[in-house]
Design a protein around this motif. Structure first.
Motif, PDB file in Angstrom:
ATOM      1  N   SER A 117      64.115 102.401  81.386  1.00 17.41           N
ATOM      2  CA  SER A 117      62.742 102.765  81.963  1.00 17.41           C
ATOM      3  C   SER A 117      62.115 103.825  83.021  1.00 17.41           C
ATOM      4  CB  SER A 117      62.788 101.404  82.618  1.00 17.41           C
ATOM      5  OG  SER A 117      63.088 101.477  83.842  1.00 17.41           O
ATOM      6  N   PHE A 119      61.390 106.105  80.146  1.00 18.66           N
ATOM      7  CA  PHE A 119      60.269 106.319  79.120  1.00 18.66           C
ATOM      8  C   PHE A 119      59.391 106.618  80.438  1.00 18.66           C
ATOM      9  CE2 PHE A 119      56.458 103.488  78.151  1.00 18.66           C
ATOM     10  CZ  PHE A 119      56.608 103.860  76.867  1.00 18.66           C
ATOM     11  N   GLU A 147      61.644  97.298  79.276  1.00 21.68           N
ATOM     12  CA  GLU A 147      61.262  98.323  78.983  1.00 21.68           C
ATOM     13  C   GLU A 147      60.864  97.500  76.587  1.00 21.68           C
ATOM     14  OE1 GLU A 147      65.372 100.977  78.122  1.00 21.68           O
ATOM     15  OE2 GLU A 147      65.057 100.692  80.151  1.00 21.68           O
TER      16      GLU A 147
END
Length: 420
Positions: A4, A7, A380
Motif C-alpha cells: 500500500s 500504491f 490494497e
C-alpha cells in the motif's frame, strides 16, 4: 503482491492512460524492449456492452497509471481486444476464437484480463491452456458460469484444460450462488409464489436460469416453465401471452441484455403488466446497461450482481472508494458498470503474479496456480476485502451478492444478500 505504501506513492504518476488502450508501448520501443510485458484485455466493445467495457478499460488504465505502469521490475502495458462485432452487437464466437489465437501469437503478452461473457471464455481458455509457452493465464472479472472452474455440465471443467493444468481464474463468485440468492430474495422478500423462468439460450443464461429454478423450487416457488427466448425475434408478444395463461407473479430473465433484452422487457410489461404487478428479476447480465436503465418498462425491476455495487464500495471507504473518486475526477462520471472495479481487481491479481514471476507466461501462470497462490490484502484491494484466488480451482474466496432495484433510471443498491 502490491504494498500500500507504494500504491500511495504512485497515485500521482501519470502518462500511461493514452497508450495503454490499444497496445502501443508506454515509452519508445527501444526504451522498453525486453522489459515490457503485455496484459491483454478481452471485452465486447460494440453493442449494448460498450459502456460497461469502456468503463472497465478506463478503470484499469487509471489503476495502472497510479502504480507507475509496473509490476515488480517489469513495465506493463495493456492491449485491448474487442471480442464483439458491429453486426452482432455483442460478443461473437468466431471473434473470441480469433482473439485466443492472437493472444498466443503476441510474444510480449503474458496474461489476459477477461472475458466479460462466460461463453467467450469457454472458447478462449482451452487455446490459452494449450499454448506451448504457457499455459497462458486468464483472469476474469465477470464470468459467473460455474463450469469454468467446477463440475457443472458434462465434462466441466476438465475439458477447458487440455494439458491438465489450470490457467483460468476469476475474482467474482459463480451463478450457482447468484441464482440461489435471487430465488431466496424473491421468495422471502417479495413473497413470490409462481415464477416463469426465461433464458437467452447461451452458456451464462442457461446456467443462471438453472440455478435460479432449482433454488426456487426449494423455496416453495412453483416454477411454471424454463424456456429460451430467441434474440432474433422482432417481439415477444406471443411468448408472454402463453405465459400469462399460467398467472405468474414473477418472471426471471436469465441472460444478457445484449440479446434483445430491451424488446423482451417491453413486451413483458405490455402483456403481463408493470413490474410491481408481476415482479421481474434479472441477473448481472442486465446490469450496467444505460439503455436498459432508461427504459420506462424496466423501472421497478430487481437485479442481482455478483459482487459489491459501486455505491456500496464508496460507502465502505478504503481503496474502492478512492478509486471511484479518482475515476470520477478523471472521467467526469462514475463507471457505467459495477464490474469496472472488479476489472481492476483482476488486474491486481495479474500484476501480483507478474511481480512474483520470472516474466514468462509459464511463470505468471505458476504464480497463481502453484504454491500459495495470490492474495490481495484488504487495504490494497479494489473491492475493499482481502481477495485470495485458490491455486486448486482458480475461484475466489469472497462471495458477495448485491440486490439492485431500478428506480428513476438508476440501478440503486437495495441490499446485500447472505449466501448460504
Amino acid at each position: 503482491m502490491y504494498r500500500s505504501a507504494r500504491f500511495v506513492a504512485m497515485v500521482a504518476v501519470a502518462g500511461l492512460a493514452a497508450s495503454a488502450c490499444g497496445g502501443s508501448a508506454s515509452g519508445g520501443a527501444d526504451e522498453t524492449a525486453g522489459d515490457t510485458l503485455v496484459v491483454g484485455v478481452d471485452l465486447p466493445l460494440q453493442g449494448a456492452s460498450k459502456d460497461a467495457s469502456e468503463a472497465t478499460v478506463n478503470a484499469m488504465k487509471l489503476y495502472l497509471e497510479q502504480v507507475g505502469g509496473k509490476a515488480g521490475k517489469y513495465k506493463v502495458e495493456l492491449k485491448v481486444y474487442d471480442d464483439s462485432t458491429a453486426a452482432k452487437g455483442a460478443w461473437d464466437d468466431a471473434t473470441c476464437a480469433k482473439n485466443a489465437q492472437d493472444h498466443v501469437a503476441n510474444a510480449s503478452e503474458v496474461a489476459v484480463m477477461g472475458t466479460y461473457n462466460s461463453g467467450c471464455a469457454k472458447l478462449e481458455v482451452p487455446v490459452l491452456n494449450a499454448d506451448p509457452k504457457g499455459p497462458m493465464l486468464m483472469v476474469s472479472h465477470a464470468n459467473t458460469n460455474p463450469g469454468l472452474t467446477k463440475a457443472w455440465d458434462p465434462g466441466e471443467p476438465e475439458k477447458y484444460f487440455p494439458n491438465g493444468k489450470r490457467n483460468y481464474a476469476r475474482v467474482i463468485a459463480t451463478d450457482d450462488y447468484q441464482g440461489a440468492a435471487g430465488a431466496q430474495f424473491v421468495a422471502k422478500d417479495l413473497g413470490v409464489k409462481k415464477c416463469y423462468v426465461l433464458n437467452d439460450n447461451q452458456t451464462y443464461g442457461q446456467g443462471v436460469a438453472k440455478a435460479f429454478a432449482e433454488e426456487a423450487e426449494k423455496q416453495g416457488i412453483t416454477v411454471l416453465g424454463n424456456e429460451p427466448w430467441d434474440a432474433k425475434q422482432p417481439n415477444y408478444t406471443a411468448l408472454f401471452t402463453s405465459i400469462k395463461a399460467k398467472k405468474p407473479d414473477c418472471v426471471f430473465l436469465g441472460g444478457i441484455f445484449d440479446n434483445n433484452g430491451g424488446q423482451l422487457i417491453k413486451d413483458k410489461v405490455k402483456v403481463l403488466g408493470d413490474n410491481e404487478k408481476v415482479k421481474v428479476l434479472a441477473p448481472d447480465g442486465f446490469t450496467g446497461y444505460p439503455e436498459f436503465d432508461e427504459l420506462a418498462q424496466a423501472q421497478g425491476s430487481y437485479m442481482t450482481f455478483m459482487g459489491l455495487a459501486s455505491e456500496s464500495l464508496r460507502e465502505q471507504g478504503g481503496m474502492g472508494a478512492k478509486l471511484l473518486d479518482a475515476y470520477k475526477k478523471k472521467y467526469g462520471e462514475d463507471p457505467a458498470s459495477n464490474y469496472a472495479l472488479y476489472g481492476v481487481e483482476a488486474l491486481q491479481v495479474i500484476l501480483s503474479a507478474i511481480e512474483k514471476s520470472d516474466g514468462t507466461r509459464k511463470g505468471v501462470r505458476d504464480a497463481v496456480f502453484e504454491g500459495e497462490g495470490i492474495t490481495i490484502p484488504a487495504d490494497e484491494s479494489a473491492v475493499g476485502k482481502e481477495m485470495s484466488v485458490s491455486p486448486e480451482t482458480g475461484d475466489v474466496n469472497v462471495i458477495d451478492v448485491s440486490v439492485l432495484h431500478l428506480e428513476s433510471k438508476t440501478e440503486k443498491f437495495h441490499k446485500s444478500w447472505p449466501v448460504g
